[in-house]
Structures are given as C-alpha cells and as structure tokens.
Design an enzyme around this catalytic site. Structure first.
Site, mmCIF file in Angstrom:
data_model
loop_
_atom_site.group_PDB
_atom_site.id
_atom_site.type_symbol
_atom_site.label_atom_id
_atom_site.label_comp_id
_atom_site.label_asym_id
_atom_site.label_seq_id
_atom_site.Cartn_x
_atom_site.Cartn_y
_atom_site.Cartn_z
ATOM 1 N N GLU A 145 0.829 -1.215 0.000
ATOM 2 C CA GLU A 145 0.000 0.000 0.000
ATOM 3 C C GLU A 145 0.862 1.264 0.000
ATOM 4 O O GLU A 145 0.580 2.220 -0.727
ATOM 5 C CB GLU A 145 -0.899 0.002 1.241
ATOM 6 N N GLY B 286 1.335 7.260 0.047
ATOM 7 C CA GLY B 286 1.342 6.910 1.461
ATOM 8 C C GLY B 286 0.066 7.237 2.214
ATOM 9 O O GLY B 286 -0.449 6.427 2.961
ATOM 10 N N ILE C 8 -2.988 7.686 1.180
ATOM 11 C CA ILE C 8 -4.252 7.321 0.546
ATOM 12 C C ILE C 8 -4.361 5.797 0.483
ATOM 13 O O ILE C 8 -3.503 5.165 -0.113
ATOM 14 C CB ILE C 8 -4.328 7.872 -0.899
ATOM 15 N N GLU D 133 14.189 16.214 -4.694
ATOM 16 C CA GLU D 133 15.528 15.704 -4.422
ATOM 17 C C GLU D 133 16.573 16.642 -5.036
ATOM 18 O O GLU D 133 16.277 17.403 -5.948
ATOM 19 C CB GLU D 133 15.719 14.338 -5.100
ATOM 20 N N LYS E 138 4.458 4.261 -10.324
ATOM 21 C CA LYS E 138 3.224 4.138 -9.549
ATOM 22 C C LYS E 138 2.034 3.777 -10.425
ATOM 23 O O LYS E 138 1.197 2.966 -10.028
ATOM 24 C CB LYS E 138 2.972 5.430 -8.773
#
Lengths: 433, 433
Positions: free
Chosen positions: A131, A136, A138, A192, A207
């Site tokens: 998950e 993270g 949701i 980053e 994703k």
C-alpha cells in the site's frame, strides 16, 4: 481472544521504519483488538549497530545480519522499509521463499520486480502487500482490491508525484518559472537534489504501472508505460490552458476498453470541473472509474513519515488477520489476465496543440483541411496575432482522436510551409465520464 | 481453507437487497477466498410472499416471518436493507440480543438510535457495521476506523447529500432558479416527491452525526447538530460567492479543538481552491483532517443500487472475517469519550454577509466601527450601488470570529438605522488547514 504473539522483522530503521515502530508501540492494544493477537517487532535490521537509537529499541532487538530475520521461524512477517532496489528485492524474495509474508513501501522494487515477487508469494501461499508504495496517505490499493471483489475498473488516473504537482501548481497559480520553483521545492524538501526521476515522470510511471497492474489484474511493466515529464512546459502553455478552462497536471493514466489497456504518464490538460484539477501543491490523488460504482477519487498526502508508516501498519494488520484466518496468499492479487496493450490506432485521446503559423490569407483553411484529412476534428480554437501581425499563434484542442492520426498530423504540420513552428503539444482529458 | 458455510439473513428485498444478493451470487468464489468460508443467504424477509421474484431466490429462501431469521441459530449475520425506522430498529436490536451480527444501510436508524444499538452490540460482543448509511460509493467509515488506529481526527467536512448538491451546482453553474432545478431533480429521480429532509439539511445532519460520532468516538445525537438548509439561497448570493472566489455547498462540519466538538450542517462558502469546491452534481465527498496523516478526501457517488450494495457486502465480508478471527464486537467502535459540545463563544468560523444599507456619507464608517466593537474583522468587502445610488449592497467576508460575536453583531445590524435589510448570511470556510 487468545494471547498469541505474532512476530515481525523490520528491515530498515530510517524515517519510515521509526514511524512504523512508534505506531506499533503506541497502539499495542488497539492493534491486538483488531487482530486477535499481540504484535511484536522481534528484530530490526540496521546497517550500523553502534548508532544511538534512543528508547524505541533495545540492544537485543537490532541486528546487522539479515539471517537473524530470514532464518528465524518465529518471525511471521517481514516489513521492508530500507529502500534501494537490488538488495531489498533479494531480501524480500528470500523472505517469501522462507514462507514469510512481506509488507513493503518500495515502489521501485514493486514496479520493476513486482510480478516476479507476487508470483513467488503466490507459489508460497504468502501475502505481499505494498500500500505505501503508491501514495502513502491514501488507502488506494486496498480500495481497488476491495472494489474489485464486486466491480470492474476501466480507468485509473493519478496525480501520484508530489514534486511535479508542487512545481506545476506554483507555475500555474503564481506565474513563476520552472527553474525557480524547482529550486524552492528542493529547499523545502519536496524535491531531491537530483530531481530527474520526478520531473521526467519516472516516479509517476512506476506508480501508475503498479496501479494498472492491480486494477486490471494484468502484468504491466515499467516498459509498457509511455512517459513524458514536465521540463518543457512553459508559462505560455499554462496561460493558454487556463484561458481554455483547463489545469495542467502530470497525470498517470491507465485505461482499458474491452480487454486492451493503455498506460502512460504525461502532462495533461484537465478541465477545471474535474476533481483532479483542484489537487494542488504536493498533494496526490487517484481517480478510479468502475462499472458498478462509477467515479470515485481519493485525495491525500503522497508521502511523509506518518502517512507512509500508517499505510505500512495497515498492511501489516491485514497480513496478520489473514494469517489468523488462514487466507494468506489470496490469488486475487496476482495478475489473472494476459497483457494486451493498445496500439496507437486504438489509443483515443484529446490533444492540445500550440503552433506558430504565417499570418496569411488561407493559412487557417489549409490547416483545417489538413486536420480533416487525418480525421482530427477540433473542439476549441484560439488565434492570437504575434509579431505585428506577421505571425499567428494558434491554439487548438481536438475532439477525441486516435493517437496514430494525431501523431501523423503533427508530422505533416511540421513539414507544412505555412507552419513556422510547433511550439507545444499535450494530451487533454474531457469532462468526467 | 475450510469449507465452512456462513449464513446470512437479509431483511428487505428492494433495490439494495436485490443488489446485495446479486453481488453475493456473482462473486461467490472471490468472497470465499477473502473470508476462508462460503457465504450463503439463507433467508430473505419480504412483505409479500406471492410477488414474482425471478431466479435470484427460491421459494424456500423467502419468508414474511421475522422469527424465521431471528430465531435461526444457523444465521450468523442479519443484513438490514428494508428501510423505515421503528421496525428496522426493533429487528436490529432483537438480532443483536440474539447474538447475531448486523450490517445496515439505514442512516435514519443509525442517526437516531445508533448509540443504543452500538451499546447492545458491544454488550453482546457483536459487530454492527453501517458503511452504506453515509455515502454508498465511498468507503469512508472504514477509512476513519482504520485511520483511528494510528491517528487523531480533528475535522470532518462532508458534502453528503446528493440532491442538494445537484440543486446548488445547477443554480451556481447555470444561473437557474431553485424551484426549477428542484423540479428537474425530482424528474430525474435525484430528489424525492417530498424533498423536505434533503433541502432542509436533515438528511445531511443524520450523516454528519454518524461521521462525527465515529471520528471523535463521542456520542453525537441528531439534536446536537445545528442545521440549516438551502431553501433561502438566491442567485444573487451565488453570483457574489463566485465573484469572491467561493463555491456554495451544503456542508456537514464536525470539528474538534482540544476535547470539545461542534457539529453542524449549513450552506457554506468553500474557496475555489478547496477540494470540496469541485464536487459537483449529485456526487458526495468527505474531507478528513487527521493529525498524523493530514488532509485526505474521498469522493464518489452517494447513493445508487450498486454503490450501496457494494458497501453492504464489504461490511458483511468484514463481519465474517472478524467472526472467523474471533474478534467481533471490537470495542473501538463504541464511543469512548464523554460528549462535550462547544458553546457559541467557542465556535470559530468565517462568515459571508450581504446587507442593504442607505448610501449616505458615513454609512460604511459606522458599520465598520460596529464590527470593531464585536471583534469582527473583515477579510473581503464588496460594495455595489443599487437603486440609482440610494442604496448600497454591501457584501462582507469576515476573518475567523466566534459564533457568539457574529450573532451579536448580526442582531445589532438589524437594529441599526443605516441598515435597510440583512439580505443573507452564510458560514464560510478558509483555505485548507
């Protein structure tokens, strides 16, 4: 209720790992109530045994030897929050081969090796939950899996990268320049030092590959995702989007018609009225269309210590409940369908196009007859004189057309005499289904 | 995996009941995989035994005698989708007293008798789940319960009534009149023949009472909800909202500061940038703020046969898993905290105010000094001459103020000589937390 103890091995003790341990410690009794057994983190894998760890772990709990976890028969579940790719994958694979369930927050490993690991999990009747790898804050994977029990998902659209959404929001709403906003995002910790994976769309591609694989039960690799990033977007593009009623977002799209799918990530014009249009700043959202339930959208933070750790602990609770039920390794989570990708003549979308053309009598007529030739019909047209009337800036939004026709017309446009330059071209979404 | 069979009694066989049975029939093996046992609808309670029921049930399965379900020791779970209030409550209560778990889609019963039924469930170590009672297509109660395991929720805002959202959307976006849109909504089946419960805010009040009770673990009754509906909203109000950057929505709000809560339903100005602002037409959405996870929002259909039946089946799966785990009747779902409601001097909000005043020198100065006296400071001011300059239409949005100060200033305004009429007054939300 029994007083059974279920043991967990934690790989990694950075930000997320600390969060996971904190949540488990602070919510012991609530968790025991849900599971019907006590949860204990028996071992934590760290790289440096001598580092000061505070009160959260004692000396006996930490180890720098992975075998202390993989070979311990008392450990039921391995939680991987160490990051990286090859070593993490290797540990997860060994854990599964040893019959241990795995919970991971690692999108890189899941996008690259997810199918292999899920197959191993299935062979060994183990759970592999992830998950926290997508967004993270949701609970989107769980929602998809539960929805699938009684629905058929046909479309998933996600704003799943906080860095690029932050940059596009600031560029759109404050008229600021890409480079300036990127620097600000880096200073705030949203981007980053090397932002390539974010701004080129690779992180979002990982994703959407994970979401598409789960939602369509079809093994979608990173290579199946057509990707473009946000680095070429200009403030002019954004201003015209706004004027035409759209907001520019980096959107991962997975859609399925009949049994063929398309998976892509690209800057996409979203109508102001679409729920994704108002997902701003570093937030994430995933929009899902299912034939039974219709449209749903889930919105929340995409990353962060507590959102990510919360998602990891939710998965852990699920694994432990399944273990007590004897239903681990439920085959519903490994892909059931053969992969069938749409070809460019099967992908249908709207497009936004901005070109500079010579401002001569007959220019527009010759352009429209060209579009006509390729079956590309136009929904919105905006023409602005430039350079004292010598040039025309023409902005078009097409109706839904095939990608092949659109790509062909783009090529022809570039060769056309009246066209000075194709300035930009983006995908556009229509109103909601 | 065992071949255990778990028996369900279904109360009601209308639209939702049919949907529940269809889903259970069509997804038998998927459900068995999740639960580790087979699910069977043993009995269906109907009011007319002779009605033609198609192939979905056989003659032996239907009954018009509730005792065939309540007294059958083989039936583990009662699913209540019959609607109504007193009889449904009575059957649910008896089922719980007989040690049966209950799943219901009945918001009326849960809002009025939820605390009593949850207490009975708790006393008998039974589950009582009611996901479908709030927003059928959105797994919001489950998300709140899971979130609560490791978070503290401080604010819930919901657009939880499809009828009023449809009406307000059409009025706002198409400039149409209330009566006309209400008739259209009735023709489309989005509004009841008697729309009172919807347009007066009562339906939304029931749902926000349920959400607040669960989210804050505090027993909030319907009487604790301050309610106002949408019947007085005019097109002028909506036009000014738009101009000031807001969208008008009927919003249920439950918020908690320290240990005190406020629960209300009222037309509320939501900034365009807030995710709730783009929830249009008959859609529902619930926005939740938790201290650990931050902002999340869940969007989807609020009603409909399949969304509602899907939610009921999800609850049923959860109950059956819990039964096999031996963790039914988890005390986390009954209210843990004493009810403490905020008084008007503790409720803080922004307000939108539209007044007609005499357009005389000094009018505005006298108004501002009045606001000042009550600590009400202003964020936005818009003044428009009316009636050939004899009147001024003044629209104000306040900064956050206490409800007491605002109500006091409203009363004073009405008595003020320069004020001709207070035309309208609404609550407003700020940008997101």
């Amino acid at each position: 209720m029994g007083q059974q103890v279920m043991n967990v091995g934690l790989l990694g003790f950075g930000t997320v790992g600390t969060g996971v341990l904190e949540i488990i410690e602070q919510h012991q009794s609530k968790l025991a109530h849900q599971i019907g057994a006590e949860v204990r983190v028996k071992k934590v894998l760290v790289s440096n045994l001598d580092k000061e760890r505070g009160d959260l772990v004692n000396k006996d709990q930490i180890t720098d030897n992975i075998d202390d976890i993989l070979q311990d028969d008392e450990i039921d579940v391995v939680v991987e929050v160490m990051g990286g790719i090859e070593q993490a994958r290797d540990y997860m694979k060994q854990a599964l081969l040893n019959g241990k369930h795995v919970v991971t927050a690692n999108k890189d490993v899941m996008a690259l090796y997810g199918s292999e690991l899920l197959q191993t999990a299935n062979d060994k009747h183990c759970d592999l939950f992830y998950e926290a790898s997508v967004a993270g804050g949701i609970p989107i994977l769980r929602t998809i899996v539960e929805g699938l029990a009684s629905d058929r998902i046909t479309k998933i659209m996600g704003i799943v990268n906080g860095t690029t959404n932050y940059i596009l929001t600031k560029m759109s709403k404050e008229g600021r320049l890409y480079d300036e906003v990127l620097q600000e995002a880096q200073a705030l910790g949203y981007a980053e030092a090397d932002p390539t994976a974010d701004v080129e769309g690779l992180d979002a591609a990982r994703k959407i590959a994970i979401l598409g694989t789960l939602g369509f039960s079809m093994n979608l690799d990173l290579d199946d995702v057509s990707v473009s990033g946000i680095t070429d977007i200009t403030s002019q593009d954004l201003a015209y989007c706004q004027q035409l009623g759209y907001t520019m977002k980096l959107v991962g799209i997975a859609n399925r018609i009949d049994d063929k799918v398309e998976v892509s990530v690209q800057p996409t014009l979203v109508p102001h009225s679409h729920p994704l249009a108002s997902v701003d700043d570093e937030f994430n959202a995933v929009y899902v269309y299912g034939e039974a339930v219709g449209e749903t959208m889930f919105y929340g933070p995409g990353a962060g210590k507590l959102p990510t750790a919360t998602a990891v602990v939710s998965d852990l609770v699920e694994v432990l409940k399944n273990k007590r039920l004897g239903v681990n390794g439920n085959s519903a989570i490994i892909p059931q369908h053969d992969k069938k990708l749409k070809t460019p003549d099967e992908i249908r979308a709207k497009y936004f196009l901005r070109i500079h053309a010579k401002d001569l009598p007959g220019t527009f007529a010759s352009l429209t007859s060209l579009f006509n030739e390729y079956n590309v019909s136009l929904e919105k047209i905006l023409q602005v004189p430039l350079n004292e009337g010598k040039l025309a800036e023409i902005i078009l939004v097409t109706h839904e057309v095939t990608k092949k026709d659109y790509d062909d017309v783009l090529k022809r446009l570039e060769a056309e005499d009246v066209v000075v330059e194709v300035k930009s071209s983006y995908r556009a979404e229509g109103e909601m289904n």
